[in-house]
Design a protein around this motif. Structure first.
Motif, PDB file in Angstrom:
ATOM      1  N   UNK B 109       0.813  -1.232  -0.021  1.00 40.67           N
ATOM      2  CA  UNK B 109      -0.057  -0.171   0.012  1.00 40.67           C
ATOM      3  C   UNK B 109       0.886   1.214  -0.027  1.00 40.67           C
ATOM      4  N   UNK B 110       0.591   2.250  -0.870  1.00 42.92           N
ATOM      5  CA  UNK B 110       1.488   3.375  -1.045  1.00 42.92           C
ATOM      6  C   UNK B 110       0.472   4.564  -0.760  1.00 42.92           C
ATOM      7  N   UNK B 111       0.863   5.355  -0.037  1.00 41.43           N
ATOM      8  CA  UNK B 111       0.224   6.557   0.638  1.00 41.43           C
ATOM      9  C   UNK B 111       0.841   7.668  -0.174  1.00 41.43           C
ATOM     10  N   UNK B 112       0.237   8.790  -0.789  1.00 42.99           N
ATOM     11  CA  UNK B 112       0.842  10.009  -1.180  1.00 42.99           C
ATOM     12  C   UNK B 112       0.148  10.927  -0.610  1.00 42.99           C
ATOM     13  N   UNK B 113       0.633  12.144  -0.322  1.00 45.43           N
ATOM     14  CA  UNK B 113       0.219  13.274   0.159  1.00 45.43           C
ATOM     15  C   UNK B 113       0.758  14.597  -0.476  1.00 45.43           C
ATOM     16  N   UNK B 114       0.074  15.486  -0.907  1.00 41.23           N
ATOM     17  CA  UNK B 114       0.480  16.815  -1.557  1.00 41.23           C
ATOM     18  C   UNK B 114      -0.408  18.118  -1.140  1.00 41.23           C
ATOM     19  N   UNK B 115       0.264  19.273  -1.598  1.00 42.78           N
ATOM     20  CA  UNK B 115      -0.317  20.526  -1.200  1.00 42.78           C
ATOM     21  C   UNK B 115      -1.584  20.504  -2.325  1.00 42.78           C
ATOM     22  N   UNK B 116      -1.062  20.189  -3.469  1.00 37.42           N
ATOM     23  CA  UNK B 116      -1.894  20.693  -4.615  1.00 37.42           C
ATOM     24  C   UNK B 116      -1.790  19.468  -5.508  1.00 37.42           C
ATOM     25  N   UNK B 117      -2.709  19.324  -6.387  1.00 37.04           N
ATOM     26  CA  UNK B 117      -2.842  18.350  -7.492  1.00 37.04           C
ATOM     27  C   UNK B 117      -3.569  19.066  -8.823  1.00 37.04           C
ATOM     28  N   UNK B 118      -3.021  18.583 -10.090  1.00 37.82           N
ATOM     29  CA  UNK B 118      -3.730  19.148 -11.155  1.00 37.82           C
ATOM     30  C   UNK B 118      -3.710  17.777 -11.973  1.00 37.82           C
TER      31      UNK B 118
END
Lengths: 142, 204
Positions: B109-118
């Motif tokens: 399982x891979x968790x990604x997090x970011x401030x913004x996405x396009x």
């Protein structure tokens, strides 16, 4: 069986190991890490250069157990250098096994053979299989 | 004579009742209107405090989620605080405070997090920007600035330098890629490219 004194290559194996390469591929299923593209392993003032290196982890998966290097491997330290086709470096015992027409140069003398096993901690090594050495008699030691 | 007295008593009683009963009725009525607590019709319906004009000018969704499976059977789920639809000038859908979870068939399982996405206009790639973190259950935690993830197949690659902590040591590299194994075997490869450096401290 010839015992060789390798003080030049003696160094502390608890120093951090640094592996630099062009690319590292980690297999997500078994965690197998393979470095490829002019791999350079450095620990203290010893450097090991090779074409490819595969890392084997300790059973608990938290540390590196062995590094297997292939492609023309070159161990180098400020005074001595050893060259071979393949090498296996077991980190916690500090034992390096070089196989495949090993060429060891110590200052001005060169020794070649089939297999070289040496211990970095003690700085002792043993060369086996068709050992040949070249002395240059009469040269004044610098 | 006695009958008249009785009648007098009765009419006096009726006369008193004519006064008392209306007073009683007045009292009852006042408890209904005069004394009862005021009902303020204003706060009967709580209004949402959202600025309606801004909502009209920039339509958006709050707390959207996106879920999908890739061709190779990996479930991808994206969650964000807020997303805005694609703009006319071709810029894809944008989202803020995104986190995503990719569960690949091999169980990782891979968790990604970011401030913004396009989201790419063609809809099958999303680019995460702004201190992106990538935590994989196989023990690799990465930090980078920009990361693109394909939505139709499992392929995540970073376009900016990556700093990672692996089960064994610290890794830094120029780029990173999580892709399927090229040789057709099952399983996935996490590949670091470009001046890769691993620093490992022996346990001794």
């Amino acid at each position: 069986q010839t015992a060789i004194n390798l003080t030049g290559l003696r160094q502390d194996t608890s120093l951090p190991v640094e592996v630099a390469a062009d690319s590292l591929a980690v297999d997500q299923t078994d965690g197998q890490a393979t470095f490829s593209g002019n791999v350079k392993v450095t620990q203290g003032d010893m450097t090991i250069q090779a074409g490819e290196a595969r890392v084997e982890y300790t059973p608990d998966g938290k540390g590196i157990d062995r590094i297997l290097l292939s492609g023309r491997v070159l161990f180098a330290s400020p005074t001595d250098a050893a060259e071979a086709d393949e090498a296996v470096y077991t980190i916690d015992t500090g034992v390096v096994v070089l196989t495949g027409d090993v060429l060891l140069t110590q200052g001005s003398t060169t020794i070649s053979g089939g297999r070289l096993v040496y211990d970095l901690d003690q700085g002792t090594g043993s060369m086996e299989g068709r050992v040949q050495t070249v002395f240059t008699p009469g040269k004044a030691q610098p | 004579m006695a009958r008249r007295a009785a009648l007098d008593g009765w009419s006096r009683l009726v006369a008193w009742l004519k006064v008392l009963l209306p007073l009683l009725a007045l009292g009852l009525l006042s408890t209904l209107f005069l004394v009862s607590n005021r009902v303020d019709p204003e706060d009967a319906i709580p209004y949402a405090q959202v600025d309606v004009e801004e909502r009209l000018r920039e339509p958006r969704m709050t707390a959207p989620t996106y879920a999908g499976t890739t061709r190779d059977g990996a479930a991808l789920e994206l969650r964000a605080d807020e997303t805005r639809p694609a703009t006319a000038d071709g810029q894809g859908q944008t989202a803020k405070k995104v986190n995503a979870r990719l569960s690949t068939p091999d169980g990782a399982v891979t968790d990604l997090a970011a401030d913004a996405a396009v989201m790419a206009p063609d809809g099958n790639e999303v680019t995460l920007t702004g201190n992106v973190t990538f935590n994989s259950s196989t023990g690799y935690d990465l930090v980078t600035e920009a990361l693109t993830a394909r939505l139709d197949e499992t392929a995540i690659r970073s376009t900016t330098p990556v700093r990672a902590t692996g089960p064994v040591g610290q890794i830094t590299a120029d780029r990173m890629e999580l892709t399927q194994r090229g040789d057709g075997g099952a399983g996935y490869l996490l590949v670091f490219n470009g001046s890769v450096k691993l620093v490992f401290q022996p346990a001794k």
